[in-house]
Design a protein around this motif. Structure first.
Motif: not given
Length: 93
Positions: A6-23, A25-33
């Protein structure tokens, strides 16, 4: 087990690229992020665009993934677990 599935199903379902806003994604500033964003949104996608959980686990936790992979392939570990009536690779999980 079912909780993990169930956890994996929720994780995969919530990882759809279109669910992430540009804002977001812009918060990822460090190389690791930026590497983590790239892993989830591009590197670990299958041909249909879904998140490849195996790739994600391998990239997110490489040493743990390798330990589990080695344990699963070890026939003596499997035989010992069966003889003891215990789950296989419990320590690695």
């Amino acid at each position: 087990d079912r909780d993990f599935a169930g956890f994996v199903g929720r994780m995969v379902g919530s990882a759809s690229p279109e669910l992430f806003s540009d804002e977001q994604l812009a918060l990822a500033r460090t190389p690791a992020e930026r590497r983590r964003v790239r892993t989830v949104l591009r590197d670990c996608r299958n041909d249909r665009g879904a998140l490849d959980v195996t790739c994600f686990c391998r990239e997110a936790c490489p040493s743990s993934y390798l330990s589990l992979s080695a344990c699963i392939r070890d026939e003596s570990t499997e035989a010992a677990a069966l003889a003891a009536g215990e789950p296989r690779c419990l320590k690695e999980c």
